[in-house]
Design a protein around this motif. Structure first.
Motif, PDB file in Angstrom:
ATOM      1  N   UNK A  93       0.620  -1.358   0.177  1.00 26.13           N
ATOM      2  CA  UNK A  93      -0.237   0.242  -0.042  1.00 26.13           C
ATOM      3  C   UNK A  93       1.136   1.511   0.231  1.00 26.13           C
ATOM      4  N   UNK A  94       0.551   2.055  -0.786  1.00 21.97           N
ATOM      5  CA  UNK A  94       1.102   3.486  -0.608  1.00 21.97           C
ATOM      6  C   UNK A  94       1.304   4.224   0.802  1.00 21.97           C
ATOM      7  N   UNK A  95       2.340   4.856   0.829  1.00 24.51           N
ATOM      8  CA  UNK A  95       3.817   5.143   0.186  1.00 24.51           C
ATOM      9  C   UNK A  95       4.746   4.617  -0.014  1.00 24.51           C
ATOM     10  N   UNK A  96       4.204   3.140   0.382  1.00 29.86           N
ATOM     11  CA  UNK A  96       5.770   2.062   0.032  1.00 29.86           C
ATOM     12  C   UNK A  96       6.293   2.635   1.776  1.00 29.86           C
ATOM     13  N   UNK A  97       7.134   3.356   1.755  1.00 28.84           N
ATOM     14  CA  UNK A  97       7.995   3.983   2.841  1.00 28.84           C
ATOM     15  C   UNK A  97       7.663   5.613   2.484  1.00 28.84           C
ATOM     16  N   UNK A  98       8.596   5.833   4.100  1.00 29.62           N
ATOM     17  CA  UNK A  98       8.728   7.224   3.886  1.00 29.62           C
ATOM     18  C   UNK A  98       9.676   8.310   4.109  1.00 29.62           C
ATOM     19  N   UNK A  99      10.809   7.481   2.988  1.00 28.03           N
ATOM     20  CA  UNK A  99      11.346   8.385   3.301  1.00 28.03           C
ATOM     21  C   UNK A  99      12.356   7.982   1.636  1.00 28.03           C
ATOM     22  N   UNK A 100      13.484   9.125   1.303  1.00 28.05           N
ATOM     23  CA  UNK A 100      14.207   7.888   0.618  1.00 28.05           C
ATOM     24  C   UNK A 100      14.889   6.831   1.031  1.00 28.05           C
ATOM     25  N   UNK A 101      15.155   7.458   1.616  1.00 21.67           N
ATOM     26  CA  UNK A 101      16.058   6.147   2.607  1.00 21.67           C
ATOM     27  C   UNK A 101      15.278   4.881   2.590  1.00 21.67           C
ATOM     28  N   UNK A 102      13.870   4.592   3.379  1.00 20.01           N
ATOM     29  CA  UNK A 102      13.380   3.314   2.951  1.00 20.01           C
ATOM     30  C   UNK A 102      12.725   2.935   1.729  1.00 20.01           C
ATOM     31  N   UNK A 103      12.730   3.911   1.070  1.00 20.81           N
ATOM     32  CA  UNK A 103      12.290   2.983  -0.496  1.00 20.81           C
ATOM     33  C   UNK A 103      13.643   2.613  -0.928  1.00 20.81           C
ATOM     34  N   UNK A 104      14.833   3.231  -1.057  1.00 20.50           N
ATOM     35  CA  UNK A 104      15.870   2.300  -1.365  1.00 20.50           C
ATOM     36  C   UNK A 104      16.272   1.311  -0.970  1.00 20.50           C
ATOM     37  N   UNK A 105      16.532   1.145   0.338  1.00 21.63           N
ATOM     38  CA  UNK A 105      16.235  -0.502   0.908  1.00 21.63           C
ATOM     39  C   UNK A 105      14.958  -1.271   0.428  1.00 21.63           C
ATOM     40  N   UNK A 106      14.318  -0.724  -0.261  1.00 19.33           N
ATOM     41  CA  UNK A 106      12.819  -1.900  -0.010  1.00 19.33           C
ATOM     42  C   UNK A 106      13.661  -2.093  -1.917  1.00 19.33           C
ATOM     43  N   UNK A 107      13.914  -0.771  -2.459  1.00 19.10           N
ATOM     44  CA  UNK A 107      14.430  -1.420  -3.861  1.00 19.10           C
ATOM     45  C   UNK A 107      15.698  -2.106  -3.961  1.00 19.10           C
ATOM     46  N   UNK A 108      16.510  -2.126  -3.427  1.00 17.94           N
ATOM     47  CA  UNK A 108      17.782  -2.634  -2.805  1.00 17.94           C
ATOM     48  C   UNK A 108      17.590  -4.214  -2.903  1.00 17.94           C
ATOM     49  N   UNK A 109      16.541  -4.368  -2.076  1.00 15.41           N
ATOM     50  CA  UNK A 109      15.971  -5.698  -1.422  1.00 15.41           C
ATOM     51  C   UNK A 109      15.139  -6.691  -2.621  1.00 15.41           C
ATOM     52  N   UNK A 110      14.788  -6.071  -2.703  1.00 17.90           N
ATOM     53  CA  UNK A 110      14.286  -6.526  -4.407  1.00 17.90           C
ATOM     54  C   UNK A 110      14.671  -6.659  -5.542  1.00 17.90           C
ATOM     55  N   UNK A 111      16.184  -6.111  -6.105  1.00 19.29           N
ATOM     56  CA  UNK A 111      17.106  -6.377  -6.678  1.00 19.29           C
ATOM     57  C   UNK A 111      18.435  -7.479  -6.125  1.00 19.29           C
ATOM     58  N   UNK A 112      18.004  -7.738  -4.782  1.00 14.96           N
ATOM     59  CA  UNK A 112      19.067  -8.792  -4.821  1.00 14.96           C
ATOM     60  C   UNK A 112      18.521 -10.435  -4.392  1.00 14.96           C
TER      61      UNK A 112
END
Length: 324
Positions: A93-112
């Motif tokens: 559900x939106x927004x997924x994360x509350x910050x650039x840092x949090x969204x980046x963690x999700x993206x990095x983990x998804x890529x991994x």
């Protein structure tokens, strides 16, 4: 297909209606016994309790898909946990994360982990939005757009919300409008943003203004004043028509040479039967329909989060320019 629905609140109940219609196998995980009991009474669905980490071990099999519909504070944490557990398809559900840092963690983990994570902005799937997309294409495309995300602060401040939810109201709620605007016009390439004033429950800002140009070379402007009357609005302009969403569930048009604003008839049966946009959004996620390109991937969400943080920076008079 085996779907895991994380959450036992109002949004999860809306997803249950859709999942039942699709007749897919799914399990539900909630946190407290109290919320689970209330949810089971409301929907007739059994909820595994104890929170995600505790209840995950009780699942009958490994989920192929997961939908995260928990509170704002736990979206990022739950998504990261599911990625570590090997779930490959996640709709959060939106927004997924509350910050650039949090969204980046999700993206990095998804890529991994070789997974796909999508942020659920259901208004992209409104019948009104899909009708406008077709009409704009017939007109030859957008030439400019404008939007307003004024919130009813006299009501919001009194809602039963946590301090975190109130403090992040722009990111957690207003971005429904902002996301939809940039969905139509493209991500900003250059943007000048101005934010000022405060509310007791939202010190980050309450009066917003800005303008810019998107990667599609389309000019835009926006405004919001949470201390004055107003509401959400999106206007999309072509050489032939001005398409107006106010409210977003409805579509109106002002034709060139006319001052009359007319209603556009849309086929909104699914938006009436289910929470608007949710049926088509969930179908796009689970079955990769022709509308799946409307889903917001986490990489794009990270780019937009960068913009949102600047739009919501109180006291800012800044210009962001991207030459990429």
């Amino acid at each position: 297909m085996y779907v895991l629905l994380v959450g036992a609140g109002n949004m999860a109940a809306e997803y249950v209606k859709v999942l039942d219609k699709f007749n897919v196998d799914y399990s539900m995980i909630g946190r407290s016994e109290e919320s689970a009991t209330a949810f089971e009474k409301r929907t007739g669905k059994l909820v595994l309790t104890g929170g995600l980490e505790v209840a995950y071990a009780r699942l009958v099999e490994q989920p192929t898909h997961a939908i995260v519909a928990t509170t704002l504070e736990s979206l990022e944490e739950n998504t990261l946990y599911l990625l570590e557990k090997g779930v490959k398809q996640i709709l959060v559900e939106k927004p997924g994360a509350l910050s650039n840092e949090g969204m980046n963690k999700i993206m990095q983990s998804a890529d991994k982990h070789g997974a796909n994570v999508y942020i659920a902005y259901n208004r992209r799937f409104y019948a009104s939005v899909m009708a406008a997309s077709k009409l704009i294409k017939e007109d030859g495309g957008l030439t400019s757009f404008l939007f307003e995300f004024t919130e009813w602060s006299h009501i919001v401040g009194g809602l039963n919300k946590t301090p975190t939810q109130l403090d992040n109201w722009f990111i957690g709620n207003s971005t429904h409008v902002v996301d939809l605007a940039f969905f139509f016009g493209g991500k900003p390439k250059e943007i000048s943003s101005y934010t000022t004033s405060t509310l007791e429950w939202h010190p980050k800002g309450s009066i917003y203004a800005g303008a810019g140009v998107t990667e599609k070379k389309i000019f835009f402007s926006y405004h919001a004043n949470w201390q004055a009357p107003g509401s959400w609005k999106l206007e999309l302009l072509t050489n032939m028509n001005r398409y107006i969403f106010r409210p977003l569930e409805e579509l109106h048009v002002q034709k060139i040479g006319s001052a009359t604003i007319e209603n556009v008839e849309i086929e909104d049966r699914l938006d009436v039967q289910y929470k608007p946009g949710l049926y088509e959004q969930t179908a796009a996620f689970l079955f990769q329909t022709e509308l799946s390109d409307r889903l917001l991937r986490v990489k794009e969400a990270l780019m937009l989060m960068h913009i949102y943080e600047r739009m919501n920076d109180k006291g800012s008079e800044m210009t962001l320019s991207s030459r990429n």
